[in-house]
Design an enzyme around this catalytic site. Structure first.
Site, PDB file in Angstrom:
ATOM      1  CG  ASN A 138      58.819  49.996  -2.815  1.00  0.00           C
ATOM      2  OD1 ASN A 138      58.604  50.773  -3.738  1.00  0.00           O
ATOM      3  ND2 ASN A 138      58.353  48.761  -2.804  1.00  0.00           N
ATOM      4  CB  ALA A 143      61.119  46.652   4.230  1.00  0.00           C
ATOM      5  CG  HIS A 185      66.589  47.724   4.218  1.00  0.00           C
ATOM      6  ND1 HIS A 185      66.758  47.904   2.862  1.00  0.00           N
ATOM      7  CD2 HIS A 185      65.550  46.858   4.358  1.00  0.00           C
ATOM      8  CE1 HIS A 185      65.857  47.195   2.212  1.00  0.00           C
ATOM      9  NE2 HIS A 185      65.120  46.550   3.091  1.00  0.00           N
TER      10      HIS A 185
END
Length: 241
Positions: free
Chosen positions: A164, A109, A193
């Site tokens: 993750n 991601a 993020h």
């Protein structure tokens, strides 16, 4: 390419839909049959499989990895939060030393892992801030709240399905160098993020805002396409990054 996909949730189904495979095996304890997919009744790595793709859970990584490492396959792992468990991590990499398998960790991601892996020996700290809707963390909050600050290992115990990205970074530079902040924000309908890297080579900052998958808001489509890219790279004569 003949693949075995572990996990037929949103990511697994998207790989079946978008991938270009000669044959697809799937192992999933709860999924229904999918047209064009050979579903395995019990876990195994068929002899004609060249690539195994894990897109199920950290529990699946822990349960099946050591068996997979006995086969001469490419093993793509997306649920990297399994490696926040130091005992499992040490056993996995110990087994990998004499394994015929090759292991690949897609970027998932986020982006910027090419930079991070290039300068890993010079990295001092990596700080990752993840901002998510509270519901994706199983929380019901009225305002923006910092729900966690600490190590990857500590975060994995509280939010095992949401670490993750941080775990992948930890695998590259060392878990002791990674600091995690998790923020729950009711105003958000997607994940953000922010990765800040401090190193002797330079300082870098990446911000990634992912649009959720329409079928499953908890999944980023970037994760799906990062796996597809890893699969293409296995057969491509030209590889970027």
């Amino acid at each position: 390419m003949t693949v075995l996909i572990i996990g037929m949730g949103n990511i697994g189904k998207k790989l079946v839909e978008l991938g270009n495979f000669e044959k697809i095996y799937a192992y999933d304890r709860i999924s229904k049959d999918i047209p064009g997919v050979v579903r395995l009744g019990e876990f195994q790595v068929p002899s004609d499989v060249s690539t195994v793709v894990e897109c199920a859970s950290p529990e699946a990584v822990k349960e099946y990895s050591l068996q997979i490492l006995k086969s001469p396959v490419n093993y793509i792992i997306i649920s990297t939060s399994a490696f926040a468990d130091e005992v499992f991590r040490e056993r996995f990499f110990s087994e990998l030393k004499n394994s015929p398998a090759r292991v690949f960790f897609p970027s998932g991601a986020i982006g910027g892992l090419d930079v991070l892996s290039s300068i890993k020996d010079f990295v001092e700290t990596v700080r990752i801030e993840t901002i998510k809707p509270p519901k994706s963390l199983g929380l019901d909050l009225k305002g923006k709240t910092v729900v966690f600050e600490g190590s990857v290992e500590e975060a994995s115990k509280l939010f095992p399905r949401n670490i993750n990205v941080a775990s992948t970074i930890g695998l590259i530079v060392g878990f002791e160098k990674v600091k995690v902040t998790i923020v729950a924000d009711p105003a958000m309908d997607h994940n953000i993020h922010i990765v800040r890297i401090s190193s002797a080579i330079g300082n870098y900052e990446f911000k990634i805002e992912n649009i959720p998958s329409p079928e499953n808001p908890k999944t980023s489509m970037l994760t799906v396409y990062s796996i597809l890219r890893a699969l293409r790279n296995l057969e491509s004569k030209i590889v970027f990054g």
